[in-house]
Structures are given as structure tokens and as C-alpha cells.
Scaffold this motif. Structure first.
Motif, PDB file in Angstrom:
ATOM      1  N   PHE A 180       0.848  -1.315   0.013  1.00  0.00           N
ATOM      2  CA  PHE A 180      -0.052   0.224  -0.220  1.00  0.00           C
ATOM      3  C   PHE A 180       0.897   1.386   0.103  1.00  0.00           C
ATOM      4  CE2 PHE A 180      -2.951  -3.047   1.566  1.00  0.00           C
ATOM      5  CZ  PHE A 180      -4.210  -2.731   0.695  1.00  0.00           C
ATOM      6  N   THR A 181       2.213   0.987  -0.457  1.00  0.00           N
ATOM      7  CA  THR A 181       2.951   2.423  -0.474  1.00  0.00           C
ATOM      8  C   THR A 181       2.450   3.362  -1.601  1.00  0.00           C
ATOM      9  OG1 THR A 181       4.499   2.082  -2.234  1.00  0.00           O
ATOM     10  CG2 THR A 181       4.896   0.579  -0.352  1.00  0.00           C
ATOM     11  N   SER A 182       2.935   4.588  -1.259  1.00  0.00           N
ATOM     12  CA  SER A 182       2.770   5.361  -2.253  1.00  0.00           C
ATOM     13  C   SER A 182       3.298   5.392  -3.599  1.00  0.00           C
ATOM     14  CB  SER A 182       3.398   7.058  -1.876  1.00  0.00           C
ATOM     15  OG  SER A 182       4.631   6.855  -1.555  1.00  0.00           O
ATOM     16  N   ARG A 183       4.267   4.591  -3.818  1.00  0.00           N
ATOM     17  CA  ARG A 183       4.995   4.144  -5.068  1.00  0.00           C
ATOM     18  C   ARG A 183       4.742   2.731  -5.899  1.00  0.00           C
ATOM     19  NH1 ARG A 183      11.241   5.175  -3.521  1.00  0.00           N
ATOM     20  NH2 ARG A 183      10.771   3.619  -1.819  1.00  0.00           N
ATOM     21  N   MET A 234      10.624   1.452 -17.488  1.00  0.00           N
ATOM     22  CA  MET A 234      10.382   2.648 -16.793  1.00  0.00           C
ATOM     23  C   MET A 234       9.097   2.978 -16.573  1.00  0.00           C
ATOM     24  SD  MET A 234      12.288   6.493 -17.763  1.00  0.00           S
ATOM     25  CE  MET A 234      10.934   6.587 -19.279  1.00  0.00           C
ATOM     26  N   GLY A 235       8.656   3.278 -15.380  1.00  0.00           N
ATOM     27  CA  GLY A 235       7.330   3.392 -14.751  1.00  0.00           C
ATOM     28  C   GLY A 235       6.869   4.927 -15.306  1.00  0.00           C
ATOM     29  N   LEU A 236       5.995   5.107 -16.092  1.00  0.00           N
ATOM     30  CA  LEU A 236       5.521   6.471 -16.657  1.00  0.00           C
ATOM     31  C   LEU A 236       4.994   7.340 -15.353  1.00  0.00           C
ATOM     32  CD1 LEU A 236       5.108   8.370 -19.108  1.00  0.00           C
ATOM     33  CD2 LEU A 236       2.837   7.314 -19.164  1.00  0.00           C
ATOM     34  N   ALA A 237       4.319   6.777 -14.578  1.00  0.00           N
ATOM     35  CA  ALA A 237       3.704   7.582 -13.438  1.00  0.00           C
ATOM     36  C   ALA A 237       4.867   7.986 -12.460  1.00  0.00           C
ATOM     37  CB  ALA A 237       2.528   6.784 -12.674  1.00  0.00           C
ATOM     38  N   THR A 287      14.367   8.610  -6.194  1.00  0.00           N
ATOM     39  CA  THR A 287      13.460   7.432  -6.389  1.00  0.00           C
ATOM     40  C   THR A 287      13.997   6.739  -7.643  1.00  0.00           C
ATOM     41  OG1 THR A 287      11.634   8.257  -5.080  1.00  0.00           O
ATOM     42  CG2 THR A 287      11.061   6.397  -6.577  1.00  0.00           C
ATOM     43  N   GLU A 288      13.982   5.398  -7.468  1.00  0.00           N
ATOM     44  CA  GLU A 288      14.234   4.362  -8.597  1.00  0.00           C
ATOM     45  C   GLU A 288      12.806   4.386  -9.690  1.00  0.00           C
ATOM     46  OE1 GLU A 288      13.281   0.435  -8.627  1.00  0.00           O
ATOM     47  OE2 GLU A 288      13.182   0.740 -10.642  1.00  0.00           O
ATOM     48  N   ILE A 289      13.359   4.890 -10.880  1.00  0.00           N
ATOM     49  CA  ILE A 289      12.499   4.811 -11.853  1.00  0.00           C
ATOM     50  C   ILE A 289      12.398   3.886 -12.975  1.00  0.00           C
ATOM     51  CG2 ILE A 289      11.591   7.430 -11.727  1.00  0.00           C
ATOM     52  CD1 ILE A 289      13.531   7.812 -14.093  1.00  0.00           C
ATOM     53  N   ASN A 321       2.832  10.927  -4.459  1.00  0.00           N
ATOM     54  CA  ASN A 321       2.080   9.775  -4.323  1.00  0.00           C
ATOM     55  C   ASN A 321       1.608   9.523  -5.873  1.00  0.00           C
ATOM     56  OD1 ASN A 321       0.008   7.615  -4.062  1.00  0.00           O
ATOM     57  ND2 ASN A 321      -0.276   8.573  -2.015  1.00  0.00           N
ATOM     58  N   LEU A 322       1.936   8.326  -6.501  1.00  0.00           N
ATOM     59  CA  LEU A 322       1.385   7.757  -7.749  1.00  0.00           C
ATOM     60  C   LEU A 322       0.045   8.049  -8.015  1.00  0.00           C
ATOM     61  CD1 LEU A 322       3.100   4.545  -8.276  1.00  0.00           C
ATOM     62  CD2 LEU A 322       3.713   6.512  -9.219  1.00  0.00           C
ATOM     63  N   ARG A 323      -0.576   7.917  -6.689  1.00  0.00           N
ATOM     64  CA  ARG A 323      -2.232   8.213  -7.286  1.00  0.00           C
ATOM     65  C   ARG A 323      -2.421   9.703  -7.710  1.00  0.00           C
ATOM     66  NH1 ARG A 323      -0.984   5.020  -2.918  1.00  0.00           N
ATOM     67  NH2 ARG A 323      -2.622   3.599  -2.464  1.00  0.00           N
ATOM     68  N   GLU A 324      -1.820  10.610  -7.475  1.00  0.00           N
ATOM     69  CA  GLU A 324      -1.815  11.917  -8.184  1.00  0.00           C
ATOM     70  C   GLU A 324      -1.711  12.141  -9.505  1.00  0.00           C
ATOM     71  OE1 GLU A 324      -3.049  14.520  -6.355  1.00  0.00           O
ATOM     72  OE2 GLU A 324      -2.643  14.031  -4.295  1.00  0.00           O
ATOM     73  N   VAL A 325      -0.730  11.201  -9.946  1.00  0.00           N
ATOM     74  CA  VAL A 325      -0.344  11.296 -11.341  1.00  0.00           C
ATOM     75  C   VAL A 325      -0.762   9.931 -12.354  1.00  0.00           C
ATOM     76  CG1 VAL A 325       1.655  12.497 -10.841  1.00  0.00           C
ATOM     77  CG2 VAL A 325       1.801  10.053 -10.992  1.00  0.00           C
TER      78      VAL A 325
END
Lengths: 442, 442
Positions: A221-224, A412-415, A364-366, A426-430
Motif C-alpha cells: 500500500f505504499t505511495s509508489r 520505466m514507470g511512466l507515473a 527514487t528509482e524509476i 504519491n503515484l495516485r496523483e499522477v
């Protein structure tokens, strides 16, 4: 198509008749005059409607006054009126004197969220949350970033592929895997396009990219973390080492961020208070072991039971790089074999080290990238060593048996990129519609 | 990166040293001279290696001759040598006299498929099948077509969205639905981004597009159906009718096909013997009822137990349009309410007719488009009339309750467009990795 004008284009027009459409942000229904702030996808404008009175000075219940009095926030309306430039109007120095107002859809008189609502509540009402200009801007930025990536690749002769999300066997591991009934058998949702973009190398495609959803049955449940996210993947042939992949990735990111700055720099400054920094190339490169030493010198001892960096270590090395090189990106290279997948190529000189890297952006790792092992005998041995079942990977090994060029790539994670570019926590924002262990709606 | 030259760039170079890499297509191992045809992602070139003899004229087993003698088809190799222009060489009027040859990966001496293998067999060995230049070209064309679509949209201020594929409830219907265990609950794979792209309208995004996978648990084995395919979707606000959507779609297709013709026209002519035709706009438009009358006059009576056109009818109306207007596209409009989903808007004048269309390209349907019903009370009534459970659609209706502009859009199958553009008979030919009821691998 209605002949509406986008609100952002109004200031450049001369005073005169205009037509605008959008949703009602606020209504001020005063005795002598009514004000409506109307917003569309491009901006907001003040509509003004002086009320009519009879001979005794009593306000008349005529149109559009009556409709305006009943307007609810969020209702979508089309308006005609006369544009007037007036420096005294705070909102852009213009207003539209109303002539007609047509309600396309009336919103119920309820505002389930406010700007200060918690993120989970806002996600419940994402379609209202995205009406906030700052939130909508994120997806214009995403559009520009992605298009710049694609344009960079296509200008360099890459092929865009759409790899299947339904797979007949697990891809990278049996962990965090969604499975489903598929007619008389079982299918798995792709955790990455890894094997399929490598297949393109065997097919002689040379250079490919793939932007699409990937799925991870990850209970965190992390932000990432998310259970579904947009992966930006690429794979190229005839590299000498992972250095070639890193070189391409830094050029790609610089091109993407430059496009974002050019198109949205001012708005990002206005709404996020961020000066977008186009990274210089090359990005700094630090071997992981060296990075750990640097981090230790800064007082942080990475405390894990494997050889990996930890999130605080990533933040510390990013801080070091920022202080030392003034750079927001850093490649950590030469990851130990113990924490890399079987298909990463190992160093000729030291087989405990892979020809791979992580890319850290603002702590942060992308990305994870690597040269892949293309020699099938070595590849099989490495899979077995990692405890994988060669039977399940038989179709993958086949890609290599009929010839395979040296190759490598990254995912690579776009978000994640957007989150860090816009200093979000937080990923949720994007993410347009976030998916997590307890989030499948809307 | 290795300093190899792409084979397509060789003819423009002067005679002299070059380096090329690719896979071995053929080897002719003659006594006095060896020939290798080497192919890369851009073309093929003849490598030549005159063998050395001793004083007695006996051929010497030196390098690279020995390696060449052992070369298997499909092996990936890197080569240095001297480029020589020579008009007598059939393959492009050039050859490379070999100096060194390094094998990156040896293919096993087996060719599981030939050009005349059946399609299912070829799909089993898709990574080899895609080495055929004609097959690889399809994905270069796809790349160009898609990029032109995106560029058209982005130049017109659209936002690209990535809608989730994991859903908490079925979208359009309970039929043809894949479901999966999702932690403690059940998730469904999106059958289309329909509801989520409409959500973007409620969010005030104005104009959006989404290119991504959609899933249908469709048990059919036709040449035109897949269980997973790439959907090209768009949705726009403030339309007056479906005519606005049709207008946008014809412009989009004309732009996409023009880009394909410009970039690949010659190759398509050479490998497919097709002259790509850029469609003129507007495309012809025929109401469905009228189309059925025309088809009947041509001797084909549509025999179905609903009001829809049938495949032969689509071919016949396309033939009529080709004869009458010289056009490969036709919009069939005004579809009956009985065969359209509940969310299509109905005509004010005649509620048995929807404000919707299908687009037929060379006799096959590639799109359904429509104006959507944005009035929530009408929408709910239409859902109930179609036998749907309003409870399950509650989250969707919420999108409308808080205000929704008039809007419409379409969904288009990317592979169908490619299939028809390249006169192919089967989606499998134009899908990177096809997925059907019995096809989950590779």
C-alpha cells in the motif's frame, strides 16, 4: 461542432460576440448583477449578467437571470455573449456579458470533495478531482512527455510494438501474478513486456519500444506501488554493453523533459511552483558499491538482507549527486548478480556483477536496465541457478536457439517519472485511475 | 554501440571499409569463393569471401572461411569488410568483401517454418516469421500510422489517457468477459475504455484519446476476431451530433494513411503490390436503411434476426460505394436503437434510431461511433430498457450526475485497419502476437 471559443483564446480576441462552453465553477447571484465563473479545459472566465428592473426598480425574473439563479456548481452550459476587455476584472482582464445561456446538463447540488479532501476520498470522486486545473494539467504533461519519447524513438527508426498482456505461462516469476480462467486453460497477466520485447530482437526488429499496461499482484500500500501501471519499455540490438542503453535513456529523458518545459513550463511554475530542469547529458554514473560507500560516509548504513540499495540510500545518493554534480538523475551501475533476474548479462571479468543499472530520479528509482544474456546456454544455466523451471521458460529459450543478437533495454514507470518531475508524493496523483489492492473503482 | 552501418545506407557510401551486423539468410559455400546474404532490419547485402589457396591450388582452411562453412541460417553475426559497388551484383548493386566475421549467436540448424507454412504454424514460430521483410514492414507501417494518429490528435490539443484494464464491475455487458481473482474480490478485464473515456468528459478534459489493449472472451475463430487487441479510442466534448465525430475520424484516417504512403509507399508497392490510396474527405455517408435497400437491389437480402448489416452486406455496400464514388470508405449512419448499446444517444425525431455510425473500410467494419446520451435520466431509462442492472452501473451514472457535456467518440481496431490497408485476409498477419481462444503462446 459547436462554434465555441476556448477560454484561453478569449484574451486575444477583440471585443464583440463570442460563444463559450464549460462548467460552472461559482455563481454570485446578487440583486443587481449576476456573476458566473465558467471553466473549460483551457481556463476560466467571468460571465456577467446585469439584472433588469421594472419602472419601480424591482428586479424582473427574466432569462437568463432565472436560469442563473438556479445554476448548480459543476453544471455544463453553453453561453453566448459579448466579450469585453476590462483591466479591472481580476480573472484575466476580460469578461463576457451574457446574452443566452443553455444548460446541457445540470449537476446535483452536492460537492462530495473539496480541495483539502483526503487522497482516497478524492480518488473515489476522481472525475470531479480532475476538474481541478492543476490535476488536469498533469495529464497534458503526460501527453507531451510520452509524445516526445515516441517522437525521439521514431525519429531514430524504432518500431512501436504492442505486446500481449495475456500470457500462457508466468513471465518473470510466479510471485505477484494475476491469473485468470481462459476458456479451458489458465492465462496470466503480463508483469512486463520483457520476454516479448526480447522476441523482437530475435525477429531482427533492431530497435523497439512498447508503452502499455503492466500488472503486478503486489499487496503493498505504499505511495509508489500500483497493481496496474503504464510501463515504458524499450529494447535494442547490437549494443556493446548496458552503457549504450543508458546513453539512449538519458537522451530520451532529456528530450522528453525539454518538450514538457517548452510546452508547459510556465503553467507548471504557476500551478506547481516548480522550475522544470532539463537534465544535461551525460547523467552521472556511480557503481552501486561505490554508491553504498558514499551513503555510508553520509551516515546511512544500508540495512537489508540482500545486496540492494534501500529507499533512504536512494535519497542519500541523490542528495550527494545533487550537491556534487548539481544533477537530479544518477545511474547506479554494476548491480550484483544476486539481486538481478536471470536474464541480465553478467560481467566477463566478475560474474558476481551484472551489466545492469538502476536510474534514480530525485531520490527514487524509476528504471531498471541491462544488457541481456543472449547466449542460450549461459541463459539456461542462469535460470536454473535462480531456481526457475526451464520447462516453463522453454518458449522463451526458443527465441534464442534460432539466433539472437546482443541486446539490452530498460523498463520505466511512466507515473513514477511524472510523480518525481512534478514533486508529487504519491503515484495516485499522477495516475488517471489508480489501481491498488483495495482500489478497483471508479 | 557498435559502429555498424545499416544495410539500407550502404549504397550511398563510397567504396571502402564498413561494418555491418545482422543475421545469415543464405550461405553459398563454393570451392573458390563463399557468398553470404546478410540481412538486418533495413535490408540485405551480399558478403563475399574469396578463398585462399596454397601453391598447389588447394583451398586453405583459414578464417573467416572455416567459420563461414559452419554458418547456420539465422545466426547473428558482425562483419567488417570493404564495400564495393558493382552493377553486376543483383542484390542492390553492392557487395562487401569480408575481412572479419564474428558470430554473436549460432542458430540451431533447423528451419521450422517456410514461406508457405500454414498461418498457425507460422504463429508458433512468430519470431522467425517476423524476420520475413514483408512481415516486419507491417509493424513499421503500424508505427507510422499510430504516430500520425497521435500527432493529429496532439496537434489538435487532445489529452492521451491510459484507462485501467482492471475493473471492479463489468463494463458494457456480462458477455465475453474475462474475470480474475483480485485479492479478496473479483476483477474484470476491460472490454473497452468506453466508460473511462466518457469519465474524462465529465472531468472537463474536452478531447481525449486512448490507444491500448482491450479484452474479449470471444470464443470465435474467425479471421477477424481476437481475444486481445489494440483499441484506438477517442471521445470529444461539445459536439452537435455524431457527424462531428465522423468528421474528425475521416480527417484522422486521411492523415494516418497519408503518412504511411509518404514513408512506406514504395516498399508497400514492392512487397505487397499495393498502391496505397489516401482517402479524400469527406467519406461517403449512407443511412443504414438506405444501404440495405441498395444492397437488396444488388441481389443480396440481409438475412439476420436483428436489424444489423451482415458481412456480405458490408462487402456489397462497399462495392457499390467503390463503383459509385470511387471510395474505399463509407460511413453507415442512423443505426437502429435495437442493435446499439444503451449509451448511444437516440434521435429526437425518431427514438428508434441512434445518432451513431459504423465505418466500413474495403468491405469490413472497423469502427463504431456515436454521440453519447449525456442526460442521466434518459441514460438510466435506456439502460433499464436494455435489461441492464442500474446497481452495477451506479458508478458510471455518477459520472453524469455531477454535470456532463454533450459528447461522442469512436473505437477502432488498429489491426483491422492495417489488415484492410494491406489487403490481408487475417488479423493474425498484422498482430505482433495474436491471442485467440486456443492461442496464448508464444
Amino acid at each position: 461542432m459547436t462554434d465555441r471559443v476556448l477560454i484561453k483564446d478569449l484574451p486575444a480576441l477583440a471585443d464583440g460576440p463570442v460563444s463559450v462552453s464549460g462548467w460552472v465553477e461559482t455563481v454570485r447571484d446578487q440583486k443587481k448583477v449576476q456573476f458566473v465563473v465558467l471553466r473549460d479545459e483551457s481556463g476560466a472566465v467571468q460571465l456577467v449578467n446585469p439584472r433588469n428592473s421594472d419602472d419601480q426598480g424591482v428586479v424582473i425574473a427574466d432569462q437568463p437571470a432565472t436560469t442563473i439563479s438556479a445554476l448548480t456548481q459543476g453544471s455544463f452550459v453553453s453561453v453566448t455573449g459579448r466579450l469585453k476587455h476590462d483591466e479591472r476584472v481580476k480573472l484575466g482582464g476580460i469578461e463576457v456579458k451574457l446574452e443566452t445561456l443553455t444548460v446541457a446538463s445540470t449537476a446535483i447540488a452536492e460537492t462530495p470533495i473539496a480541495v483539502d479532501s483526503g487522497i482516497d476520498k478524492r480518488m473515489d470522486w476522481r472525475f470531479l478531482d480532475l476538474r481541478v486545473p492543476r490535476n488536469a494539467l498533469i495529464f497534458r504533461i503526460q501527453t507531451t512527455l510520452e509524445h516526445a519519447f515516441r517522437t525521439y524513438w521514431i525519429d531514430n527508426d524504432y518500431i512501436e510494438i504492442h505486446t500481449p498482456k495475456l500470457m500462457g505461462s508466468p513471465s518473470e516469476s510466479n510471485a505477484e501474478l494475476f491469473k485468470l480462467d481462459y476458456f479451458d486453460t489458465t492465462a496470466y497477466l503480463a508483469q512486463s513486456p520483457q520476454f516479448f520485447k526480447q522476441m523482437a530482437q530475435a525477429a531482427g526488429f533492431g530497435k523497439v519500444f512498447d508503452i502499455g499496461p503492466v500488472f503486478r499482484a503486489d499487496p503493498s500500500f505504499t505511495s509508489r506501488h500500483a497493481t496496474e501501471f503504464t510501463g515504458v519499455d524499450t529494447e535494442i540490438s547490437w549494443i556493446d554493453s548496458h552503457e549504450d542503453v543508458m546513453h539512449m535513456q538519458e537522451e530520451l529523458l532529456a528530450a522528453g523533459i525539454a518538450a514538457v518545459k517548452e510546452k508547459h513550463g510556465e503553467q507548471i511554475k504557476a500551478l506547481f511552483d516548480i522550475d522544470v530542469v532539463v537534465p544535461t547529458v551525460p547523467f552521472p554514473r556511480i557503481p552501486l558499491l561505490e554508491a553504498k560507500r558514499i551513503v555510508a560516509e553520509r551516515g546511512h548504513i544500508v540495512d537489508r538482507n540482500d545486496d540492494d540499495m534501500d529507499p533512504e540510500g536512494e535519497r542519500q545518493i541523490a542528495a550527494y549527486v545533487e550537491e556534487t554534480y548539481g544533477h537530479e538523475f544518477v545511474f547506479l551501475t554494476d548491480y550484483p548478480t544476486s539481486i538481478r533476474p536471470f536474464y541480465h548479462m553478467r560481467s566477463d571479468e566478475d560474474p558476481t556483477i551484472t551489466k545492469s543499472y538502476d536510474l534514480i530520479f530525485r531520490g527514487t528509482e524509476i528504471t531498471t536496465g541491462a544488457q541481456r544474456e543472449h547466449r542460450v546456454d549461459v541463459l539456461e544455466a542462469q535460470a536454473i541457478e535462480k531456481g526457475l523451471d526451464p520447462e516453463e521458460l522453454a518458449y522463451y529459450f526458443d527465441f534464442f536457439r534460432y539466433g539472437m543478437p546482443p541486446h539490452g533495454g530498460f523498463g520505466m514507470g511512466l507515473a513514477r517519472v511524472l510523480m518525481l518531475l512534478l514533486h508529487q508524493g504519491n503515484l495516485r496523483e499522477v495516475t488517471y485511475l489508480f489501481r491498488g489492492p483495495t482500489r478497483l473503482t471508479p
